[in-house]
Motif scaffolding. Sequence first.
Motif, mmCIF file in Angstrom:
data_model
loop_
_atom_site.group_PDB
_atom_site.id
_atom_site.type_symbol
_atom_site.label_atom_id
_atom_site.label_comp_id
_atom_site.label_asym_id
_atom_site.label_seq_id
_atom_site.Cartn_x
_atom_site.Cartn_y
_atom_site.Cartn_z
ATOM 1 N N GLY A 13 0.822 -1.205 0.000
ATOM 2 C CA GLY A 13 0.000 0.000 0.000
ATOM 3 C C GLY A 13 0.856 1.255 0.000
ATOM 4 N N HIS A 159 -6.811 -0.509 1.022
ATOM 5 C CA HIS A 159 -6.892 -1.972 0.899
ATOM 6 C C HIS A 159 -8.206 -2.396 1.550
ATOM 7 N N PHE A 184 -7.769 -3.734 -3.940
ATOM 8 C CA PHE A 184 -6.314 -3.734 -3.878
ATOM 9 C C PHE A 184 -5.637 -4.462 -5.037
ATOM 10 N N SER A 185 -6.163 -5.628 -5.420
ATOM 11 C CA SER A 185 -5.470 -6.439 -6.416
ATOM 12 C C SER A 185 -6.449 -7.051 -7.405
ATOM 13 N N ASN A 188 -8.630 -10.074 -6.070
ATOM 14 C CA ASN A 188 -9.255 -10.017 -4.750
ATOM 15 C C ASN A 188 -10.751 -10.320 -4.746
#
Length: 459
Positions: A13, A159, A184-185, A188
């Motif tokens: 982050g 996040h 975040f990704s 996820n």
Amino acid sequence: MKKIGIVITDGVGYRNFVMSNFLVEIAKKYDEVNIYSGIPTKCYNDSLISENIKVFDLEPYKETNKVWFYRKLKEVAHMYLHKSYFGINSNLERGYPVSNSKRNLIIKLVYKIASIFHSEKNIIFFEKLQFNAFKRDRVYIDYKKTLEKELPDKLFFTHQRPPYLAPLLAAANKLKIETSAFIFSWDNLASKGRMLGTFDSYLVWSKLMKTEMSIFYPNTDKEKIKIVGTPQFEPYVLDRYTLSKEMFFNKFKLDSNKKIICYSCADTGIGKNDEIHIRAVLTYIKKYENLQLLVRTSPAEDGKRFDDLKNEFPEVIWNFPKWFLSREGHTEAWSQRLPTIEDVMDLKAILNYCDLNINMVSTMSLDFMIFDKPVINTVFGNKKNGLYDDQKFLSYVHYKHVVNSEAVTVAKNEEELHLQMQESLDNPNLRSVQRKQLLNLKISKKLKGTSERIANSLK
């Protein structure tokens, strides 16, 4: 006075939201910016912080048994509801305990309850029980006092997953502070369990991710989901992280007359076949005098598992990411590893100057595609051949898009790998169109201006 709180939880982050242009841009939009940090405040040096930004330490939170039970119930119920998705079902099955310790018996009870009660309505109810269980917790009370004192207009979580941030979200809800979360990704939503809680609005990478939000969190107002791209890749278009080709070759002692193949490792947990893949790459390279291998290990580990390989093949160039442990004794030690500016520069140079990337179905595929480099995914293991089953990741929803796009090739054994290496080196532009199409699918916005776009969306 308009004030925003930014929650930064860990080293990744920090890389995404501190080492990009985000703090500069958000400081322009708000009179005051408060960073609530899960990493030590000393890590935010003056060059990264403007006058209207303050940093506050977040005291680490440890769940009580009651909070843990309700949180676990919420997460497992979410996975039961969406178990038709391979990645989620894989994590659901993996999480079911084998032994009958006291803790594992409770987890089995959680699975039993969640197998019956796993509607969206049930999940929201479990979350309500979890958040109600914070009421008398000292850390929750301290979080609430901190927010009451500063009273930001909005609290932005960089996040959406860490469960130890749930008390902070609960405190914000209690104080009626508007909350927002960044997904975040890329994996996820379609591969992981439930978020830490329900937010008022969300920032996502792409149109695809916005669609996934509507599937996995159907109660979310679509107008509250904003497509912004991701700051994860923004350093690649920032001049301050550029290393010249000459400096790069000199630093890593590379031969300018040879092409560079980069093998980027997974972390220890899922990269058990990394050494096998590297040896297979070396078997090919040994046939030619114009090739050299650079191996970049995962920032999440120290790379010691490759010591024997390093000694056996001294001709291999190694890049051990320059991340440092910012705090000792933390319960989530991996979260306290932070990148250096040098490492961001090293990575950008590797992406820019290497000729071919090989990795085990990781986000690094996208990193190299941004620089229009060919990518091969090595997955030698399956349930039958005795190797770690990395072929299962091909069935994860986020990676099926990659494979189906034909932007990468997939090597399931050494023979396939060698053929694909030959193709990529002979014709590096062969899949260029597919790479651009996949990037547009996964990251729907341009890298340049990402931080400004996020700041505008929050404002």
